[in-house]
Design a protein around this motif. Structure first.
Motif, PDB file in Angstrom:
ATOM      1  N   ALA A 292       1.115  -6.926  23.423  1.00 34.39           N
ATOM      2  CA  ALA A 292       2.155  -7.940  23.257  1.00 34.39           C
ATOM      3  C   ALA A 292       3.238  -7.511  22.278  1.00 34.39           C
ATOM      4  O   ALA A 292       4.026  -8.345  21.824  1.00 34.39           O
ATOM      5  N   ALA A 293       3.269  -6.216  21.921  1.00 36.74           N
ATOM      6  CA  ALA A 293       4.298  -5.737  20.990  1.00 36.74           C
ATOM      7  C   ALA A 293       5.675  -5.977  21.585  1.00 36.74           C
ATOM      8  O   ALA A 293       5.867  -5.932  22.803  1.00 36.74           O
ATOM      9  N   GLU A 315      11.261  -0.670  12.919  1.00 34.92           N
ATOM     10  CA  GLU A 315       9.985  -0.744  12.228  1.00 34.92           C
ATOM     11  C   GLU A 315       8.945   0.125  12.928  1.00 34.92           C
ATOM     12  O   GLU A 315       9.100   0.494  14.096  1.00 34.92           O
ATOM     13  N   MET A 316       7.872   0.403  12.215  1.00 33.73           N
ATOM     14  CA  MET A 316       6.755   1.162  12.750  1.00 33.73           C
ATOM     15  C   MET A 316       5.472   0.363  12.474  1.00 33.73           C
ATOM     16  O   MET A 316       5.195  -0.001  11.328  1.00 33.73           O
ATOM     17  N   THR A 317       4.712   0.087  13.520  1.00 31.05           N
ATOM     18  CA  THR A 317       3.496  -0.720  13.395  1.00 31.05           C
ATOM     19  C   THR A 317       2.277   0.110  13.779  1.00 31.05           C
ATOM     20  O   THR A 317       2.323   0.888  14.734  1.00 31.05           O
ATOM     21  N   VAL A 318       1.205  -0.079  13.029  1.00 31.20           N
ATOM     22  CA  VAL A 318      -0.045   0.636  13.270  1.00 31.20           C
ATOM     23  C   VAL A 318      -1.068  -0.347  13.845  1.00 31.20           C
ATOM     24  O   VAL A 318      -1.267  -1.440  13.299  1.00 31.20           O
ATOM     25  N   PHE A 319      -1.710   0.089  14.951  1.00 30.58           N
ATOM     26  CA  PHE A 319      -2.691  -0.755  15.624  1.00 30.58           C
ATOM     27  C   PHE A 319      -4.059  -0.074  15.624  1.00 30.58           C
ATOM     28  O   PHE A 319      -4.160   1.152  15.733  1.00 30.58           O
ATOM     29  N   ARG A 320      -5.083  -0.911  15.554  1.00 28.70           N
ATOM     30  CA  ARG A 320      -6.429  -0.431  15.794  1.00 28.70           C
ATOM     31  C   ARG A 320      -6.734  -0.607  17.282  1.00 28.70           C
ATOM     32  O   ARG A 320      -6.439  -1.653  17.864  1.00 28.70           O
ATOM     33  N   ALA A 329      -0.746  -2.804  10.047  1.00 28.02           N
ATOM     34  CA  ALA A 329       0.341  -2.726   9.065  1.00 28.02           C
ATOM     35  C   ALA A 329       1.649  -2.462   9.781  1.00 28.02           C
ATOM     36  O   ALA A 329       1.682  -1.828  10.838  1.00 28.02           O
ATOM     37  N   THR A 330       2.735  -2.950   9.195  1.00 28.35           N
ATOM     38  CA  THR A 330       4.075  -2.708   9.715  1.00 28.35           C
ATOM     39  C   THR A 330       4.918  -2.103   8.590  1.00 28.35           C
ATOM     40  O   THR A 330       4.886  -2.579   7.458  1.00 28.35           O
ATOM     41  N   PHE A 331       5.656  -1.052   8.929  1.00 29.82           N
ATOM     42  CA  PHE A 331       6.442  -0.321   7.939  1.00 29.82           C
ATOM     43  C   PHE A 331       7.935  -0.457   8.239  1.00 29.82           C
ATOM     44  O   PHE A 331       8.356  -0.347   9.391  1.00 29.82           O
ATOM     45  N   ASP A 332       8.713  -0.670   7.213  1.00 29.64           N
ATOM     46  CA  ASP A 332      10.162  -0.800   7.331  1.00 29.64           C
ATOM     47  C   ASP A 332      10.804   0.590   7.242  1.00 29.64           C
ATOM     48  O   ASP A 332      10.622   1.316   6.258  1.00 29.64           O
ATOM     49  N   SER A 368       3.691   8.099   2.454  1.00 24.00           N
ATOM     50  CA  SER A 368       3.515   7.436   1.163  1.00 24.00           C
ATOM     51  C   SER A 368       4.808   6.806   0.658  1.00 24.00           C
ATOM     52  O   SER A 368       4.779   5.965  -0.241  1.00 24.00           O
ATOM     53  N   LYS A 369       5.959   7.220   1.214  1.00 28.05           N
ATOM     54  CA  LYS A 369       7.247   6.699   0.767  1.00 28.05           C
ATOM     55  C   LYS A 369       7.686   5.475   1.566  1.00 28.05           C
ATOM     56  O   LYS A 369       8.663   4.820   1.194  1.00 28.05           O
ATOM     57  N   ILE A 370       7.009   5.186   2.665  1.00 30.69           N
ATOM     58  CA  ILE A 370       7.419   4.064   3.515  1.00 30.69           C
ATOM     59  C   ILE A 370       6.740   2.791   3.029  1.00 30.69           C
ATOM     60  O   ILE A 370       5.518   2.735   2.900  1.00 30.69           O
ATOM     61  N   LYS A 371       7.546   1.789   2.764  1.00 32.37           N
ATOM     62  CA  LYS A 371       7.003   0.529   2.267  1.00 32.37           C
ATOM     63  C   LYS A 371       6.528  -0.333   3.435  1.00 32.37           C
ATOM     64  O   LYS A 371       7.147  -0.377   4.491  1.00 32.37           O
ATOM     65  N   LYS A 372       5.439  -1.022   3.208  1.00 35.55           N
ATOM     66  CA  LYS A 372       4.898  -1.929   4.223  1.00 35.55           C
ATOM     67  C   LYS A 372       5.669  -3.240   4.165  1.00 35.55           C
ATOM     68  O   LYS A 372       5.855  -3.826   3.110  1.00 35.55           O
ATOM     69  N   SER A 373       6.122  -3.687   5.329  1.00 34.30           N
ATOM     70  CA  SER A 373       6.790  -4.974   5.385  1.00 34.30           C
ATOM     71  C   SER A 373       5.814  -6.101   5.688  1.00 34.30           C
ATOM     72  O   SER A 373       6.159  -7.261   5.606  1.00 34.30           O
ATOM     73  N   LYS A 374       4.578  -5.706   6.027  1.00 31.76           N
ATOM     74  CA  LYS A 374       3.510  -6.694   6.209  1.00 31.76           C
ATOM     75  C   LYS A 374       2.251  -6.141   5.572  1.00 31.76           C
ATOM     76  O   LYS A 374       2.118  -4.940   5.360  1.00 31.76           O
ATOM     77  N   SER A 375       1.315  -6.999   5.268  1.00 26.96           N
ATOM     78  CA  SER A 375       0.092  -6.591   4.577  1.00 26.96           C
ATOM     79  C   SER A 375      -0.689  -5.587   5.417  1.00 26.96           C
ATOM     80  O   SER A 375      -0.680  -5.624   6.633  1.00 26.96           O
ATOM     81  N   SER A 376      -1.382  -4.687   4.722  1.00 30.25           N
ATOM     82  CA  SER A 376      -2.138  -3.652   5.396  1.00 30.25           C
ATOM     83  C   SER A 376      -3.635  -3.985   5.400  1.00 30.25           C
ATOM     84  O   SER A 376      -4.150  -4.581   4.448  1.00 30.25           O
ATOM     85  N   GLU A 377      -4.307  -3.625   6.464  1.00 31.00           N
ATOM     86  CA  GLU A 377      -5.745  -3.815   6.545  1.00 31.00           C
ATOM     87  C   GLU A 377      -6.464  -2.490   6.772  1.00 31.00           C
ATOM     88  O   GLU A 377      -7.564  -2.458   7.299  1.00 31.00           O
ATOM     89  N   PHE A 378      -5.817  -1.381   6.369  1.00 28.38           N
ATOM     90  CA  PHE A 378      -6.467  -0.073   6.492  1.00 28.38           C
ATOM     91  C   PHE A 378      -7.713  -0.048   5.634  1.00 28.38           C
ATOM     92  O   PHE A 378      -7.715  -0.582   4.508  1.00 28.38           O
TER      93      PHE A 378
END
Length: 378
Positions: A292-293, A315-320, A329-332, A368-378
């Motif tokens: 549903a992205a 943005e860049m989003t990481v999915f399990r 997590a989503t990165f700006d 490591s330089k990219i800030k998360k725009s949403k909370s991470s669950e890694f």
């Protein structure tokens, strides 16, 4: 004989006699301890400072004498302009003044060119001849300097880097085989860049694809998706990249080709589905995941996580990988894009490689330089 009346044993002999037979004696050229090195350096530095202060004091004294001589000559003339003998006084002429200034300038030049030379003792200060153990100091300083260069280089590699491209229509990026591959869909060209600072172009190759919607090199094979014909193409890795096989894509709007071991992953924008295909036969769908992205521009698989680029949201989003897919997590990306539009994504180790349009560029960003725009669950 009374032991107290015996001749005392010399210190050197006593030290040797007190050394057990199986105890190793350090050689004369053994490297000095760190404390010894620091003491030597400190003592030499103090000696240099003493010599410098002494030379400076003597030079200052000589210059003062020259100026006093000049002032004395000027004060010998009476206020009425005549000497006591009735002759007109000869005040210091312009020539005399120039000579005095020249003498002062010469003294200053001598001081500047021979900072360690004592005028009272003309011989130049000689550095002490290095003892064999000082070779260790040279090696230590050399290694320390090299370490500093390595640290500086490592720090540089951890900083974002922007490289402008000489072509405009970027359609995908991949990092493999020690190179960076970027497709120009308008020219049907594959640009091969070296992984160096500035990403210099190493080769320009043909890419017979209508509209590149994804690319993935692997060994001697290059996989692409043609967004116009809705096909998955298998190419050779030769400069002409001939198509050796074609497979129908599982969706009318396929995008984001990812090769992960024996699987090919493709996103379907029309069906909003993530497809897992067999790499040896992409026509065979092994699994489907509801996807549903919003807007999928490119994809990458890293550490069993799906990284998805949204070019519109930047943005860049990481999915399990699970059912349903879970966003972790989503990165700006905005701070690194300089107003450009991201069109491709590659993840290599701890680095994200992004290719953009308007303007076109390769952007290398440490994760490591990219800030998360949403909370991470890694």
């Amino acid at each position: 004989m009374n032991p107290q009346d015996a001749d005392p044993i010399p210190k050197e002999a006593a030290d040797t006699a007190g050394t057990p037979p199986n105890r190793a004696v350090p050689p004369d050229n053994a490297p000095p301890a760190a404390a010894e090195l620091m003491d030597d350096i400190d003592a030499y530095q103090k000696r240099i400072e003493r010599e410098w202060e002494s030379a400076k004091t003597i030079y200052q004294s000589r210059i003062s004498e020259i100026m006093d001589e000049f002032l004395k000559k000027g004060s010998e003339a009476p206020a009425n302009g005549h000497t006591t003998s009735g002759h007109k006084s000869a005040a210091p002429s312009q020539d005399t003044l120039e000579k005095m200034v020249s003498r002062v300038a010469n003294e200053l030049r001598n001081m500047d060119s021979r900072p360690h030379q004592n005028p009272a003792a003309p011989e130049r200060l000689q550095l002490p001849a290095p003892a064999p153990r000082h070779t260790f100091l040279k090696k230590f300083l050399t290694v320390a300097f090299a370490g500093a260069l390595v640290a500086a280089a490592a720090l540089t590699l951890r900083m974002p880097e922007w490289t402008a491209l000489p072509y405009a229509r970027t359609g995908g990026i991949a990092v493999a085989n020690g190179n960076i591959y970027v497709a120009d869909w308008l020219r049907k060209t594959l640009y091969v860049h070296s992984i160096k600072r500035g990403a210099p172009i190493a080769a320009v190759e043909a890419l017979p694809v209508g509209l590149v919607a994804g690319l993935q090199p692997k060994g001697d094979v290059l996989w692409t998706i043609d967004g116009l014909t809705h096909e998955i193409l298998k190419h050779t890795m030769t400069p002409d990249h001939q198509v050796t096989d074609r497979f129908p894509a599982p969706d009318a709007k396929p995008v984001g080709l990812v090769l992960d071991r024996d699987d090919l992953w493709v996103a379907g924008l029309e069906s909003k589905t993530l497809y897992r295909l067999r790499a040896d036969n992409p026509a065979d769908v092994r699994d489907r995941f509801e996807f549903a992205a919003g807007n999928v521009t490119a994809m990458q698989m890293q550490a069993k996580r799906l990284w998805v680029l949204d070019g519109k949201a930047r943005e860049m989003t990481v999915f399990r990988i699970q059912k349903p897919l879970k966003a972790l997590a989503t990165f700006d990306l905005d701070p690194f894009l300089r107003g450009s539009t991201p069109t491709g994504l590659a993840i290599s180790g701890s680095t994200a490689w992004i290719v953009t349009e308007n303007p076109s560029a390769i952007v290398r960003v440490p994760l490591s330089k990219i800030k998360k725009s949403k909370s991470s669950e890694f």
